[in-house]
Design an enzyme around this catalytic site. Structure first.
Site, short mmCIF file in Angstrom:
data_model
loop_
_atom_site.label_atom_id
_atom_site.label_comp_id
_atom_site.label_asym_id
_atom_site.label_seq_id
_atom_site.Cartn_x
_atom_site.Cartn_y
_atom_site.Cartn_z
N LYS A 114 -15.81 -26.00 28.37
CA LYS A 114 -16.08 -26.69 29.62
C LYS A 114 -15.83 -25.73 30.79
O LYS A 114 -15.11 -24.73 30.61
CB LYS A 114 -15.21 -27.94 29.72
CG LYS A 114 -13.75 -27.69 30.13
CD LYS A 114 -13.05 -29.00 30.40
CE LYS A 114 -11.66 -28.78 30.96
NZ LYS A 114 -11.61 -28.28 32.32
N HIS A 129 -10.06 -28.75 24.24
CA HIS A 129 -8.79 -28.49 23.55
C HIS A 129 -7.92 -29.74 23.43
O HIS A 129 -7.06 -29.81 22.56
CB HIS A 129 -8.02 -27.36 24.25
CG HIS A 129 -7.49 -27.73 25.60
ND1 HIS A 129 -8.20 -27.52 26.75
CD2 HIS A 129 -6.32 -28.28 25.97
CE1 HIS A 129 -7.49 -27.94 27.79
NE2 HIS A 129 -6.34 -28.41 27.34
N LYS A 167 -5.32 -31.84 19.55
CA LYS A 167 -3.94 -32.31 19.38
C LYS A 167 -3.88 -33.41 18.33
O LYS A 167 -4.70 -34.33 18.32
CB LYS A 167 -3.40 -32.84 20.72
CG LYS A 167 -3.33 -31.78 21.82
CD LYS A 167 -2.81 -32.37 23.10
CE LYS A 167 -2.75 -31.31 24.20
NZ LYS A 167 -1.82 -30.23 23.87
N GLU A 188 0.46 -33.04 35.88
CA GLU A 188 0.88 -31.65 35.77
C GLU A 188 1.86 -31.31 36.89
O GLU A 188 1.73 -31.83 38.00
CB GLU A 188 -0.32 -30.71 35.87
CG GLU A 188 -1.36 -30.89 34.78
CD GLU A 188 -2.53 -29.93 34.96
OE1 GLU A 188 -2.50 -28.84 34.37
OE2 GLU A 188 -3.46 -30.28 35.72
N ASP A 193 -12.55 -31.30 37.00
CA ASP A 193 -11.78 -30.55 36.01
C ASP A 193 -11.29 -31.42 34.86
O ASP A 193 -11.19 -30.96 33.73
CB ASP A 193 -10.59 -29.88 36.71
CG ASP A 193 -9.83 -28.95 35.79
OD1 ASP A 193 -10.47 -28.15 35.08
OD2 ASP A 193 -8.58 -29.00 35.78
N HIS A 221 -11.75 -34.49 29.58
CA HIS A 221 -10.49 -34.86 28.93
C HIS A 221 -10.21 -36.36 29.01
O HIS A 221 -9.92 -37.01 28.00
CB HIS A 221 -9.32 -34.11 29.58
CG HIS A 221 -9.42 -32.63 29.51
ND1 HIS A 221 -9.96 -31.97 28.43
CD2 HIS A 221 -9.02 -31.66 30.38
CE1 HIS A 221 -9.90 -30.67 28.65
NE2 HIS A 221 -9.35 -30.46 29.81
N LYS A 279 -2.09 -32.54 40.09
CA LYS A 279 -1.26 -31.34 40.03
C LYS A 279 -0.05 -31.47 40.95
O LYS A 279 -0.06 -32.26 41.89
CB LYS A 279 -2.08 -30.10 40.41
CG LYS A 279 -3.13 -29.73 39.36
CD LYS A 279 -3.77 -28.40 39.67
CE LYS A 279 -4.71 -27.96 38.55
NZ LYS A 279 -3.99 -27.66 37.30
#
Length: 503
Positions: free
Chosen positions: A159, A189, A193, A227, A246, A251, A351
């Site tokens: 991505k 990614h 998990k 985050e 993002d 995700h 963030k």
């Protein structure tokens, strides 16, 4: 808890474009090390690094060895490192020059002829998004992607898959000119998990929960990806992306689809991905005049995090002083189907928040009657099911239970399952399962074209509405839980966010 034994994959030549880059160093090479240590790569495996650096085989092998000691660990097994370096090769190339791809083809054919093994080819594009369509076209032109009955050809891309709905549709169309959809592996990614993969297993292997998984029993669902870090030197990328692009169409959409999809006929890639796409296509589009009532954007200002002063986003190196880029997003999603009609799904990501964690919280409805006197207890908490995805991976169910004593007082109780560390312990990168699946030809954990487009379709109204500057930026302090408007978004429905401090 017994670990599942992975099967050995067929031999292949893995070509990494961008082999000198950060993604390869931090994630791909350490993940290959773990696969070798787990004995799932055959002796016929080969690695070809391709980049613009003027290296030769010896320089690349030294780079591989040094990288593994730095990003896997100083105690990396010398035998495993040698196994990889002995099978590593290098080719200099300019990704914008067609002649470079002819050279890469000659190198690949020479390696395959020398190896006399399977001619399976895995191409990993660890490159900037602007190169992807052109590189796929060149690989197709040189027939490096042409399959035959004896060997497969697969392409892995990272991505972002476009920057809005229009560009995502265009990218998919360009890729599908060069190869079949079933040859394309769009990697996320998050899907690597164990706790994410367990969402489907938990739902569809436990008869006790699936009958409760509907609007009659569930009040709301929250998905959080918080985050503590800032842009970490990636201002060039983040200024053009922001938190919405993002995180949400990829995700967050992945997690949403897994927690809310209908049961598939089987866990095959086709059936699983059909249901995930179907779920995203059931999301109610947000009307332009409803954006302010359905979503919140934020940007962090100066604050404190773990006792240290933290600069605001606009003071980060490489960020424009008047940047309108959002670093926080919260949105309410409605799913128009029989299972979920009327149940709000709340998504938030940001963030420089007070803690780093990713979780899904499923809140069940309150019992229809309060049997226990209100003055004998604290306000009754609803049952909640927590899927903790990172930093730790666990599942927790909260419930009410009687406190010890002669009075009937209800207190909070919980049952918790902690995922074991897994075969790679602290060295796991999350890419091991994904690379293994590409080599096996299992696309279950990879996003196909319709999923990508449905994810962008979900956020496109926000992208359109947020082109205008946000006058109130910055609107939350670094080290806080986000903007006040995010709390107000849930308050209109009588809900509150699960506290980041309690996570």
């Amino acid at each position: 808890m017994q670990e599942a034994q992975a099967t050995q994959v067929p031999g292949c030549l893995m070509t990494i474009f961008g082999a000198s880059g950060d993604l390869c160093k931090r994630l791909l090479l350490p993940s290959l090390y773990n696969l070798v240590a787990a004995k799932v790569l055959p002796d016929t495996f080969q690695l070809l690094g391709v980049a613009m650096d003027a290296w030769d085989d010896a320089k690349f092998r030294d780079h591989v060895s040094t990288t593994l000691k730095e990003f896997w660990g100083e105690d990396a097994d010398a035998g495993v490192v040698s196994w990889i370096t002995d099978r590593s090769h290098y080719q200099t190339a300019n990704f914008t020059e067609p002649a470079s791809f002819d050279t890469v083809k000659s190198t690949i054919e020479a390696l395959e002829k020398k190896a006399q093994g399977p001619a399976n080819r895995l191409f990993y594009l660890a490159v900037a998004p602007s190169f992807i369509a052109t590189m796929a076209s060149q690989l197709s032109r040189t027939e490096l992607l042409t399959e035959d009955e004896h060997a497969w050809r697969r392409l892995v891309i990272e991505k972002p898959f476009g920057h809005d709905l229009e560009s995502a549709v265009a990218l998919n169309a360009e890729l599908q000119k060069s190869l079949r959809e079933d040859q394309i592996y769009r990697i996320d990614h998050f899907a690597g998990k164990d706790a994410v993969q367990d969402l489907a297993v938990f739902r569809f292997s436990n008869a006790v929960f699936e009958p409760l998984w509907n609007r009659s029993m569930i009040d709301n669902v929250q998905i959080t990806a918080a985050e503590t870090v800032g842009v970490e030197g990636r201002a060039g990328y983040y200024e053009a992306s922001g938190a919405l692009r993002d995180m949400v169409p990829n995700h967050m959409a992945e997690l949403l689809s897994l927690v809310a999809m209908e049961p598939p006929v089987s866990l095959s890639a086709e059936h699983m991905r059909n249901k995930q796409v179907e779920l995203l296509q059931s999301i109610r589009p947000i009307a332009p005049d409803e954006v302010d009532k359905s979503a919140v954007r934020g940007q962090y200002g100066a604050g404190k995090l773990k006792g240290a002063d933290v600069p605001g986003y606009r003071k980060e190196p490489g960020v424009k002083p008047e940047s309108n880029t959002e670093t926080y997003v919260a949105m309410r999603v409605e799913i128009d189907n029989w299972r979920w009609s009327g149940v709000p799904f709340y998504l938030r990501t940001g963030k420089r928040l007070s803690c780093a964690m990713t979780e899904i919280v499923v809140t069940f409805r309150q019992p229809p009657a309060r049997l226990f006197p209100q003055d004998h207890q604290k306000p009754q908490s609803p049952n909640q099911l927590f899927f903790n995805l990172q930093p730790e991976q666990s599942i927790e169910l909260s419930f009410g239970t009687k406190a010890p004593g002669i009075e009937t007082v209800v207190e909070h109780g919980a049952m918790r399952f902690q995922f074991p560390a897994g075969p790679f312990k602290t060295h796991g990168k999350g890419y091991e399962r994904l690379l293994h699946d590409v080599m096996k030809g299992d696309a279950t954990l990879f996003q196909r074209a319709e999923f990508v487009e449905a994810g962008w379709r979900m956020v496109q109204p926000l992208l359109d509405a947020w082109k205008s500057p946000a006058a109130e930026f910055p609107d939350y302090a670094a080290g806080s839980t986000g903007p006040d408007a995010a709390d107000a978004l849930l308050a209109t429905s009588g809900h509150t966010w699960h506290s980041l401090e309690q996570a």
